[in-house]
Structures are given as C-alpha cells and as structure tokens.
Write a protein that holds these residues in place. Structure first.
Motif, PDB file in Angstrom:
ATOM      1  N   GLU A   1       2.522  -1.646   6.417  1.00 55.71           N
ATOM      2  CA  GLU A   1       2.239  -0.232   6.177  1.00 55.71           C
ATOM      3  C   GLU A   1       1.489  -0.032   4.864  1.00 55.71           C
ATOM      4  N   PHE A   2       1.798  -0.839   3.846  1.00 60.01           N
ATOM      5  CA  PHE A   2       1.037  -0.797   2.592  1.00 60.01           C
ATOM      6  C   PHE A   2      -0.416  -1.206   2.837  1.00 60.01           C
ATOM      7  N   GLN A   3      -0.610  -2.241   3.627  1.00 60.02           N
ATOM      8  CA  GLN A   3      -1.971  -2.686   3.950  1.00 60.02           C
ATOM      9  C   GLN A   3      -2.723  -1.609   4.728  1.00 60.02           C
ATOM     10  N   PHE A   4      -2.022  -0.934   5.631  1.00 52.73           N
ATOM     11  CA  PHE A   4      -2.641   0.147   6.387  1.00 52.73           C
ATOM     12  C   PHE A   4      -3.126   1.251   5.450  1.00 52.73           C
ATOM     13  N   LEU A   5      -2.302   1.618   4.481  1.00 56.19           N
ATOM     14  CA  LEU A   5      -2.702   2.645   3.519  1.00 56.19           C
ATOM     15  C   LEU A   5      -3.911   2.209   2.704  1.00 56.19           C
ATOM     16  N   GLU A   6      -3.972   0.945   2.345  1.00 52.83           N
ATOM     17  CA  GLU A   6      -5.146   0.440   1.626  1.00 52.83           C
ATOM     18  C   GLU A   6      -6.399   0.593   2.477  1.00 52.83           C
ATOM     19  N   CYS A   7      -6.276   0.375   3.777  1.00 50.30           N
ATOM     20  CA  CYS A   7      -7.424   0.571   4.683  1.00 50.30           C
ATOM     21  C   CYS A   7      -7.815   2.041   4.736  1.00 50.30           C
ATOM     22  N   CYS A   8      -6.830   2.911   4.776  1.00 47.09           N
ATOM     23  CA  CYS A   8      -7.104   4.351   4.821  1.00 47.09           C
ATOM     24  C   CYS A   8      -7.802   4.815   3.546  1.00 47.09           C
ATOM     25  N   GLN A   9      -7.455   4.203   2.429  1.00 45.63           N
ATOM     26  CA  GLN A   9      -8.041   4.577   1.140  1.00 45.63           C
ATOM     27  C   GLN A   9      -9.383   3.899   0.910  1.00 45.63           C
ATOM     28  N   GLY A  10      -9.740   2.968   1.767  1.00 38.22           N
ATOM     29  CA  GLY A  10     -11.030   2.299   1.656  1.00 38.22           C
ATOM     30  C   GLY A  10     -11.050   1.133   0.690  1.00 38.22           C
ATOM     31  N   THR A  11      -9.894   0.670   0.258  1.00 39.45           N
ATOM     32  CA  THR A  11      -9.854  -0.449  -0.673  1.00 39.45           C
ATOM     33  C   THR A  11      -9.711  -1.782   0.044  1.00 39.45           C
ATOM     34  N   ARG A  12      -9.583  -1.754   1.348  1.00 41.80           N
ATOM     35  CA  ARG A  12      -9.411  -2.971   2.133  1.00 41.80           C
ATOM     36  C   ARG A  12     -10.021  -2.760   3.512  1.00 41.80           C
ATOM     37  N   GLN A  13     -10.600  -3.808   4.072  1.00 43.40           N
ATOM     38  CA  GLN A  13     -11.167  -3.745   5.421  1.00 43.40           C
ATOM     39  C   GLN A  13     -10.054  -3.784   6.457  1.00 43.40           C
TER      40      GLN A  13
END
Length: 120
Positions: free
Chosen positions: A57-69
């Motif tokens: 879920e943390f990784q998902f949020l990073e994707c939503c914020q554009g900091t991770r593919q």
C-alpha cells in the motif's frame, strides 16, 4: 496481496463508466475485475481517507504521487483508470451560445452597414 487493498464493497464509477468497466472497452476483463474488487480500497488510499497498512500500500501511494513507476497489476490498472478519467475530464466543445456571441458583437449583427451597397 494477502491483507493489502481489502475492500468490503465492489467499486463502480457510474458517472464515467455507466455500463461498467468491462463493457466500457477501456479495460480488459482482468483489469475490470481488479478495479471492481479492489477499487474502493485503492480510491480510499489514493484520496487519503485510509492510511497505508502494508508495504504494498505504501508502494501504491508512491505510484499515485508519481515518485515511483507502477509495477504491480493493481498499480497499473489504477494508473490506467486515472489516465482515462483525466482524458474524459478534458472534453472540448466548439459550440457556443449564439445569443452570447450576438450580444457581444451587437454592432456586427444589429446595425446597418455604414456604406450602402449599390446594386447595378
């Protein structure tokens, strides 16, 4: 995805996909199923209503914020869903209100021409 992205309700977007995700032509059946089964949890996480409870879920949020593919199926389908929504929000029309145009240009439409035209 053992305890991540758990939702008790199915996710539907009647405004943008009134006939469902699977029938929209934008998503595969597998993508539509992922959205329907986990969309409530994804939306709650993305909007900040729920705090992330797992590493996924943390990784998902990073994707939503554009900091991770996006790398997982859920991340990719949510990114696709958001991209489609952004495209649907940017609908442009070329029609206008004729009455507004007429009132803005009254001299063009309502006045008589200054120089009469001679018809020979």
């Amino acid at each position: 995805m053992n305890q991540s992205f758990v939702s008790t309700k199915r996710f539907f977007d009647q405004k943008h996909f009134p006939h469902g995700f699977a029938r929209s032509g934008d998503f595969t059946k597998a993508e539509a199923t992922l959205l329907e089964n986990h969309g409530q949890a994804l939306q709650a996480l993305a909007s900040g209503l729920v705090s992330p409870a797992s590493a996924e879920e943390f990784q998902f949020l990073e994707c939503c914020q554009g900091t991770r593919q996006a790398s997982t199926g859920l991340e990719k389908v949510w990114a696709k869903y958001q991209k489609i929504l952004d495209h649907k929000k940017r609908v442009f029309t070329v029609c206008g209100d004729w009455h507004q145009a007429r009132s803005a240009n009254t001299s063009r439409y309502d006045s008589e021409p200054d120089d009469p035209v001679d018809e020979d």
